[in-house]
Design a protein around this motif. Sequence first.
Motif, mmCIF file in Angstrom:
data_model
loop_
_atom_site.group_PDB
_atom_site.id
_atom_site.type_symbol
_atom_site.label_atom_id
_atom_site.label_comp_id
_atom_site.label_asym_id
_atom_site.label_seq_id
_atom_site.Cartn_x
_atom_site.Cartn_y
_atom_site.Cartn_z
ATOM 1 N N ASN A 228 31.516 3.089 -4.469
ATOM 2 C CA ASN A 228 32.677 3.712 -5.099
ATOM 3 C C ASN A 228 32.736 5.203 -4.780
ATOM 4 N N SER A 229 33.836 5.809 -5.190
ATOM 5 C CA SER A 229 34.020 7.245 -5.006
ATOM 6 C C SER A 229 34.783 7.803 -6.191
ATOM 7 N N LYS A 230 34.787 9.125 -6.289
ATOM 8 C CA LYS A 230 35.494 9.776 -7.392
ATOM 9 C C LYS A 230 35.952 11.156 -6.931
ATOM 10 N N VAL A 231 37.159 11.543 -7.354
ATOM 11 C CA VAL A 231 37.697 12.866 -7.051
ATOM 12 C C VAL A 231 37.293 13.818 -8.171
ATOM 13 N N VAL A 232 36.794 14.999 -7.781
ATOM 14 C CA VAL A 232 36.439 16.046 -8.738
ATOM 15 C C VAL A 232 37.073 17.356 -8.279
ATOM 16 N N TYR A 233 37.217 18.274 -9.210
ATOM 17 C CA TYR A 233 37.792 19.585 -8.902
ATOM 18 C C TYR A 233 36.755 20.672 -9.137
ATOM 19 N N ILE A 234 36.643 21.586 -8.180
ATOM 20 C CA ILE A 234 35.799 22.767 -8.317
ATOM 21 C C ILE A 234 36.656 23.959 -7.926
ATOM 22 N N LEU B 216 28.092 18.056 -10.768
ATOM 23 C CA LEU B 216 29.436 17.483 -10.791
ATOM 24 C C LEU B 216 29.522 16.265 -11.689
ATOM 25 N N LEU B 217 28.589 15.374 -11.492
ATOM 26 C CA LEU B 217 28.604 14.088 -12.181
ATOM 27 C C LEU B 217 27.178 13.596 -12.363
ATOM 28 N N LYS B 218 27.027 12.547 -13.128
ATOM 29 C CA LYS B 218 25.761 11.843 -13.202
ATOM 30 C C LYS B 218 25.780 10.762 -12.133
ATOM 31 N N VAL B 219 24.630 10.425 -11.609
ATOM 32 C CA VAL B 219 24.532 9.377 -10.590
ATOM 33 C C VAL B 219 25.204 8.099 -11.084
ATOM 34 N N ALA B 220 25.029 7.777 -12.336
ATOM 35 C CA ALA B 220 25.590 6.547 -12.896
ATOM 36 C C ALA B 220 27.122 6.570 -12.972
ATOM 37 N N ASP B 221 27.737 7.739 -12.826
ATOM 38 C CA ASP B 221 29.204 7.842 -12.891
ATOM 39 C C ASP B 221 29.898 7.234 -11.679
ATOM 40 N N ILE B 222 29.166 7.083 -10.566
ATOM 41 C CA ILE B 222 29.767 6.522 -9.353
ATOM 42 C C ILE B 222 28.865 5.397 -8.847
ATOM 43 N N PRO B 223 29.194 4.163 -9.170
ATOM 44 C CA PRO B 223 28.390 3.045 -8.692
ATOM 45 C C PRO B 223 28.410 2.955 -7.161
ATOM 46 N N ARG C 191 27.628 5.762 -1.045
ATOM 47 C CA ARG C 191 27.541 4.730 -0.019
ATOM 48 C C ARG C 191 26.091 4.306 0.112
ATOM 49 N N ALA C 192 25.831 3.073 -0.302
ATOM 50 C CA ALA C 192 24.483 2.496 -0.233
ATOM 51 C C ALA C 192 23.450 3.376 -0.935
ATOM 52 N N GLY C 193 23.865 4.037 -2.020
ATOM 53 C CA GLY C 193 22.968 4.886 -2.788
ATOM 54 C C GLY C 193 22.821 6.297 -2.251
ATOM 55 N N ASN C 194 23.514 6.602 -1.163
ATOM 56 C CA ASN C 194 23.537 7.953 -0.606
ATOM 57 C C ASN C 194 24.839 8.621 -1.013
ATOM 58 N N PHE C 195 24.758 9.850 -1.484
ATOM 59 C CA PHE C 195 25.940 10.560 -1.954
ATOM 60 C C PHE C 195 26.435 11.556 -0.914
ATOM 61 N N PHE C 196 27.756 11.588 -0.748
ATOM 62 C CA PHE C 196 28.412 12.506 0.172
ATOM 63 C C PHE C 196 29.523 13.211 -0.596
#
Length: 70
Positions: free
Chosen positions: A15-21, A5-12, A31-36
Motif C-alpha cells: 500500500n501507499s499513503k499521501v502525506v504533506y510536509i 511521518l507515520l507509523k510502520v503499521a499505518d501502511i501495510p 513495497r515488500a516491507g521496504n519503504f520509499f
Amino acid sequence: KFRKLLKVADIPVGNSKVVYINQIQFLVLNRAGNFFVVENSCPHKGATLNEGPLTDTTLTCPLHGWVWQL
C-alpha cells in the motif's frame, strides 16, 4: 533533518499513503516491507503519482507513462 511521518503499521505491505510536509505532497510506499518516499508529482506534467499504476518495483505516471524503479 528527519521527520516522523507515520507509523510502520499505518501502511501495510503493498500500500501507499499521501502525506504533506511544509505544503508539499509526498507519496510513502511500502513495497515488500521496504519503504520509499517520493514527491507525489511527476516532474514532466505535474500529475499526482499516486493515481498511476504501482507494482512492487515500479511507479508509473498516469499521464504519460514515465516509469520509476523503486
